[in-house]
Design a protein around this motif. Structure first.
Motif, PDB file in Angstrom:
ATOM      1  N   LEU A 254     -17.196  -2.059 -29.114  1.00 23.87           N
ATOM      2  CA  LEU A 254     -17.670  -2.936 -30.174  1.00 23.87           C
ATOM      3  C   LEU A 254     -19.155  -3.253 -30.002  1.00 23.87           C
ATOM      4  CD1 LEU A 254     -14.678  -5.442 -30.436  1.00 23.87           C
ATOM      5  CD2 LEU A 254     -15.072  -3.330 -31.716  1.00 23.87           C
ATOM      6  N   SER A 255     -19.728  -3.890 -31.015  1.00 24.42           N
ATOM      7  CA  SER A 255     -21.145  -4.229 -31.005  1.00 24.42           C
ATOM      8  C   SER A 255     -21.486  -5.069 -29.791  1.00 24.42           C
ATOM      9  CB  SER A 255     -21.511  -5.001 -32.281  1.00 24.42           C
ATOM     10  OG  SER A 255     -22.823  -5.514 -32.186  1.00 24.42           O
ATOM     11  N   LYS A 256     -22.589  -4.732 -29.148  1.00 26.53           N
ATOM     12  CA  LYS A 256     -23.018  -5.470 -27.959  1.00 26.53           C
ATOM     13  C   LYS A 256     -23.699  -6.783 -28.323  1.00 26.53           C
ATOM     14  CE  LYS A 256     -21.328  -2.170 -25.616  1.00 26.53           C
ATOM     15  NZ  LYS A 256     -20.843  -1.372 -26.757  1.00 26.53           N
ATOM     16  N   TYR A 257     -23.858  -7.049 -29.618  1.00 29.52           N
ATOM     17  CA  TYR A 257     -24.366  -8.339 -30.061  1.00 29.52           C
ATOM     18  C   TYR A 257     -23.226  -9.325 -30.305  1.00 29.52           C
ATOM     19  CZ  TYR A 257     -28.739  -5.851 -30.872  1.00 29.52           C
ATOM     20  OH  TYR A 257     -29.871  -5.107 -30.712  1.00 29.52           O
ATOM     21  N   GLY A 258     -21.998  -8.886 -30.068  1.00 26.60           N
ATOM     22  CA  GLY A 258     -20.839  -9.718 -30.351  1.00 26.60           C
ATOM     23  C   GLY A 258     -20.506 -10.664 -29.221  1.00 26.60           C
ATOM     24  N   ASN A 259     -19.397 -10.396 -28.523  1.00 29.97           N
ATOM     25  CA  ASN A 259     -18.888 -11.283 -27.485  1.00 29.97           C
ATOM     26  C   ASN A 259     -19.130 -10.654 -26.119  1.00 29.97           C
ATOM     27  OD1 ASN A 259     -17.463 -12.963 -25.789  1.00 29.97           O
ATOM     28  ND2 ASN A 259     -15.647 -13.078 -27.094  1.00 29.97           N
ATOM     29  N   PRO A 260     -20.246 -10.979 -25.453  1.00 29.71           N
ATOM     30  CA  PRO A 260     -20.516 -10.345 -24.154  1.00 29.71           C
ATOM     31  C   PRO A 260     -19.494 -10.715 -23.096  1.00 29.71           C
ATOM     32  CG  PRO A 260     -22.087 -12.112 -24.590  1.00 29.71           C
ATOM     33  CD  PRO A 260     -21.306 -11.918 -25.848  1.00 29.71           C
ATOM     34  N   GLY A 261     -18.908 -11.921 -23.189  1.00 27.91           N
ATOM     35  CA  GLY A 261     -17.906 -12.316 -22.216  1.00 27.91           C
ATOM     36  C   GLY A 261     -16.674 -11.432 -22.267  1.00 27.91           C
ATOM     37  N   ALA A 262     -16.178 -11.162 -23.488  1.00 28.17           N
ATOM     38  CA  ALA A 262     -15.025 -10.287 -23.647  1.00 28.17           C
ATOM     39  C   ALA A 262     -15.342  -8.868 -23.191  1.00 28.17           C
ATOM     40  CB  ALA A 262     -14.561 -10.294 -25.106  1.00 28.17           C
ATOM     41  N   PHE A 263     -16.565  -8.420 -23.469  1.00 27.02           N
ATOM     42  CA  PHE A 263     -16.960  -7.083 -23.025  1.00 27.02           C
ATOM     43  C   PHE A 263     -16.948  -6.983 -21.509  1.00 27.02           C
ATOM     44  CE2 PHE A 263     -20.396  -4.412 -21.415  1.00 27.02           C
ATOM     45  CZ  PHE A 263     -20.034  -3.173 -21.921  1.00 27.02           C
ATOM     46  N   ASN A 264     -17.552  -7.941 -20.840  1.00 25.01           N
ATOM     47  CA  ASN A 264     -17.620  -7.898 -19.378  1.00 25.01           C
ATOM     48  C   ASN A 264     -16.242  -7.983 -18.758  1.00 25.01           C
ATOM     49  OD1 ASN A 264     -20.449  -7.708 -19.298  1.00 25.01           O
ATOM     50  ND2 ASN A 264     -20.677  -9.935 -19.459  1.00 25.01           N
ATOM     51  N   THR A 265     -15.365  -8.803 -19.333  1.00 22.13           N
ATOM     52  CA  THR A 265     -13.999  -8.913 -18.816  1.00 22.13           C
ATOM     53  C   THR A 265     -13.258  -7.593 -18.959  1.00 22.13           C
ATOM     54  OG1 THR A 265     -13.918 -11.268 -19.393  1.00 22.13           O
ATOM     55  CG2 THR A 265     -11.819 -10.137 -19.053  1.00 22.13           C
ATOM     56  N   ALA A 266     -13.396  -6.953 -20.122  1.00 19.76           N
ATOM     57  CA  ALA A 266     -12.718  -5.680 -20.349  1.00 19.76           C
ATOM     58  C   ALA A 266     -13.233  -4.607 -19.395  1.00 19.76           C
ATOM     59  CB  ALA A 266     -12.913  -5.247 -21.801  1.00 19.76           C
ATOM     60  N   VAL A 267     -14.536  -4.532 -19.227  1.00 18.59           N
ATOM     61  CA  VAL A 267     -15.114  -3.518 -18.332  1.00 18.59           C
ATOM     62  C   VAL A 267     -14.667  -3.755 -16.896  1.00 18.59           C
ATOM     63  CG1 VAL A 267     -17.277  -2.683 -17.352  1.00 18.59           C
ATOM     64  CG2 VAL A 267     -17.086  -3.018 -19.811  1.00 18.59           C
ATOM     65  N   GLU A 268     -14.672  -5.004 -16.478  1.00 18.22           N
ATOM     66  CA  GLU A 268     -14.268  -5.311 -15.106  1.00 18.22           C
ATOM     67  C   GLU A 268     -12.811  -4.931 -14.860  1.00 18.22           C
ATOM     68  OE1 GLU A 268     -14.643  -6.608 -11.209  1.00 18.22           O
ATOM     69  OE2 GLU A 268     -16.172  -6.259 -12.748  1.00 18.22           O
ATOM     70  N   SER A 269     -11.933  -5.266 -15.798  1.00 20.92           N
ATOM     71  CA  SER A 269     -10.514  -4.948 -15.633  1.00 20.92           C
ATOM     72  C   SER A 269     -10.278  -3.440 -15.644  1.00 20.92           C
ATOM     73  CB  SER A 269      -9.697  -5.617 -16.738  1.00 20.92           C
ATOM     74  OG  SER A 269      -8.323  -5.338 -16.589  1.00 20.92           O
ATOM     75  N   LEU A 270     -10.907  -2.738 -16.577  1.00 21.50           N
ATOM     76  CA  LEU A 270     -10.728  -1.285 -16.648  1.00 21.50           C
ATOM     77  C   LEU A 270     -11.295  -0.590 -15.417  1.00 21.50           C
ATOM     78  CD1 LEU A 270     -11.682  -0.748 -20.400  1.00 21.50           C
ATOM     79  CD2 LEU A 270      -9.407  -0.431 -19.411  1.00 21.50           C
ATOM     80  N   SER A 271     -12.354  -1.137 -14.856  1.00 21.24           N
ATOM     81  CA  SER A 271     -12.976  -0.515 -13.692  1.00 21.24           C
ATOM     82  C   SER A 271     -12.157  -0.727 -12.434  1.00 21.24           C
ATOM     83  CB  SER A 271     -14.394  -1.072 -13.488  1.00 21.24           C
ATOM     84  OG  SER A 271     -15.204  -0.814 -14.616  1.00 21.24           O
TER      85      SER A 271
END
Length: 679
Positions: A254-271
């Protein structure tokens, strides 16, 4: 049913083995013999699929039509429509698919899921064993029916995706977007539809977040032991974990101008939990985020590692090229462009790379030609359209640039960047009303881009609305700080804030901001030093102003503004009791030459503080003459810039944009090639 089941089994195994090995001629040869033997519709459908995989789209469609399979079930209709699209017959394909998504499909999935969960919630222990057996049989029948419905729904979702492709080819982008969204509402695992929505920027950041919340990720099912939906034990985990996994994967796109918190959480969990730390898609998502934060070196390290492992990872090239442009690595741009031209001349990214190289080296006409070629090869390739428009802005051809940016805005309705660039161009043409309208429309799409916030502040500043402009400059700096952006990338916004404070007579605050600009920028900006000296002159601190102006001349010994102001400061230091009103003398240095931009007087009552006090005062009359002399220098410098074509400024992602600064601002007007983004 034939009387040779062993031969049927043998031929089907042979066909499947050939298909698995991509030996399509063998699979077609055997599939044809099998169909002659069985005359079974399933064997005809399989043979059509082999033809499609081999690129024989017309033969596949003719086979389906010959055996009257197109109207028999959704899978055959989907394949027939896909064959027509591959042949460029979009109107015929749309006629086959229909123009409206069946309404019952949009709600049937959740209803079916609720039925399964309710059926497996446990048995009434007071019932007899016979009753339990009847319920078990009914549940098994219900599950078999649901499985058939699920398969049908997935093909229906695929047809919604194909319907969206047809609408996009007809330039009906709103209908295409709804078709893609319907595909995901029916089957959230239809990644092709999700890709079309995200890569083509058809939704804003807020719309993406709202749409993600509406999708039924709980409907994602795992197939295998324990995944039968009984709601107990391992099966219960498999009912929820796949949906969470798919949702996290989508979140990273999704757009990186959106919800950075949700992005970081998703990346951390997937990693950490799923071993995707080195996955190219997740690395690219990280690079995209770094790029929006103007951390170009960090983003380039990631994209370089991706392309080192796989030079054909084309989604990584737009960000990679943009970072190379920003860092002025023209040699590397040259090598990348040549390598792509040698090995992948039929891909749009190749000519994007060539165009970016020519833009970086100042060959605007060549850059425009290759950006145009890239956009013609892929009409939905956002970076090529933005780059094409940037070439007009680079040459000061504002009308052509506005036309090109308007085309990009029509194609990519979810990204805020084209309206931002349209606002910049209108600002460059001094059409402040239109500039404000475009920037407001961009603000409706995205409220967290410092570039946009800075541009809105600049337009308001030139309209004399200083308090509102200062608010946007402060907001731009706060957003940049919250997202971890490189502070040096937003020195322009801080400089603009300082000028707004100066105009509002908040001289101490203005000095603090100018000092911060000099501190973060290494103190190498002569224009900012001149602006600081003007405030000191305005405060009656001529000695301090002279010291600052000496620093400015140390940076640029030939600076005419610093020289004139230093003479004035030395003169005032000798007089000792003159308050210098120098609010309209601030200079601005651009890459093409000196541009002393005129300060407009405020119309809301503040202007009385800056003018009208010098009538009859010979010393202030002398200041007026000094201002007039500087105004003449400004006009001469502007004429020189027009002769050399230096009216634009370089910006992010291989482009040039007007606007972005007030005075002494070289960083505030950065522009970005994306879409994502991913513009």
């Amino acid at each position: 049913m034939t009387s040779q089941p062993n031969m049927e089994r043998f031929l089907r195994d042979w066909r499947q083995d050939a298909l698995n090995k991509a030996q399509y001629e063998s699979a077609i040869f055997i599939g044809d013999k099998l169909l002659a033997l069985t005359r079974d519709d399933n064997d005809a459908f399989w043979l059509a699929q082999v033809h499609f995989a081999a690129g024989h789209h017309a033969r596949a469609h003719d086979l389906l039509r010959k055996h009257s399979l197109i109207g028999s079930n959704p899978s055959c209709r989907y394949l027939a429509a896909h064959c027509l699209i591959k042949q460029g017959c979009f109107a015929e394909a749309l006629g086959l698919l229909g123009e409206v998504t069946p309404a019952h499909l949009l709600v049937a999935g959740r209803r079916a899921k609720r039925k399964i969960v309710a059926g497996g919630g446990g048995h009434d222990r007071a019932q007899s064993q016979n009753k339990n057996q009847i319920q078990h049989n009914q549940q098994a029948q219900e599950e078999a029916k649901n499985e058939e419905e699920w398969s049908t729904r997935r093909y229906e979702a695929g047809m919604c995706y194909l319907r969206g492709l047809c609408y996009a080819k007809e330039n009906a982008f709103d209908r295409a977007k709804e078709a893609y969204k319907d595909a995901l509402r029916i089957d959230v695992q239809c990644y092709e539809a999700f890709t079309q929505l995200v890569r083509n920027a058809l939704m804003s950041a807020d719309e993406e977040a709202e749409f993600m919340q509406s999708l039924d990720f709980n409907g994602v099912r795992a197939v295998g032991p324990g995944g039968d939906g009984d709601g107990n034990g391992e099966g219960s985990d498999l009912q929820t974990e796949p949906g969470d996994y798919v949702q996290m994967l989508y979140q990273t796109h999704l757009s990186k101008y959106g919800n950075p918190g949700a992005f970081n959480t998703a990346v951390e969990s997937l990693s950490t939990h799923y071993g995707l730390a080195e996955n190219a898609d997740l690395l690219l998502a990280r690079a995209d985020l770094l790029y929006t934060q103007c951390r170009f070196k960090d983003a380039l390290v990631i994209t370089s590692s991706i392309l080192q492992d796989d030079k054909t990872d084309f989604p990584a090239y737009p960000i990679h090229l943009a970072c190379l442009y920003e860092l002025r690595q023209t040699n590397e741009l040259f090598l990348v462009a040549h390598d792509l031209a040698d090995h992948h001349p039929d891909h749009a990214c190749t000519w994007l790379a060539v165009g970016t190289y020519y833009l970086a080296t100042g060959k605007i006409a060549d850059a425009r030609r290759y950006f145009s070629k890239s956009s013609m090869m892929d009409a939905t390739f956002g970076p090529a359209w933005i780059g094409f428009a940037h070439t007009f802005a680079a040459e000061g051809e504002h009308d052509q640039a506005i036309t090109a940016y308007s085309t990009a805005a029509r194609l990519f309705t979810g990204t805020h960047l084209p309206p931002v660039f349209l606002g910049m161009q209108n600002h460059a043409m001094n059409n402040m009303t239109a500039a404000e309208e475009y920037l407001k429309s961009a603000y409706q799409l995205c409220r967290t881009d410092p570039l946009l916030l800075n541009e809105m502040g600049v337009v308001l500043y030139h309209q004399g609305r200083l308090k509102d402009s200062a608010k946007f400059f402060r907001q731009a700096l706060l957003v940049a700080a919250d997202t971890g952006a490189d502070p040096r990338a937003w020195l322009g916004a801080r400089t603009n804030l300082a000028h707004a404070y100066r105009r509002m007579r908040y001289l101490d605050a203005a000095l603090e901001e100018f000092d911060a600009v000099l501190r973060d920028g290494g103190g190498k900006n002569a224009a900012v030093l001149c602006a600081k000296a003007l405030i000191l002159l305005d405060s009656g601190r001529a000695d301090d102003a002279a010291r600052v102006l000496h620093e400015a001349l140390a940076v640029n010994p030939q600076d005419p503004v610093a020289t004139e102001l230093l003479n004035k400061a030395l003169e005032e230091a000798g007089v000792g009791d003159v308050v210098v009103e120098a609010g309209s003398l601030v200079g601005r240095l651009n890459a093409g030459g000196l541009d002393l931009e005129e300060e407009e007087e405020e119309e809301d009552g503040n202007g009385g503080e800056e003018g009208g006090e010098g009538e009859g005062n010979p010393e202030l009359a002398a200041m007026d003459r000094f201002e007039a002399e500087l105004e003449g220098r400004k006009m001469a410098a502007r004429a020189r810039m027009m002769e050399t074509g230096g009216g634009g400024r370089r910006g992010r992602g291989g482009g040039l944009g007007g606007g972005g600064g007030i005075e002494g601002d070289d960083a505030g007007g950065d522009v970005m090639m994306d879409t994502s983004d991913d513009f």
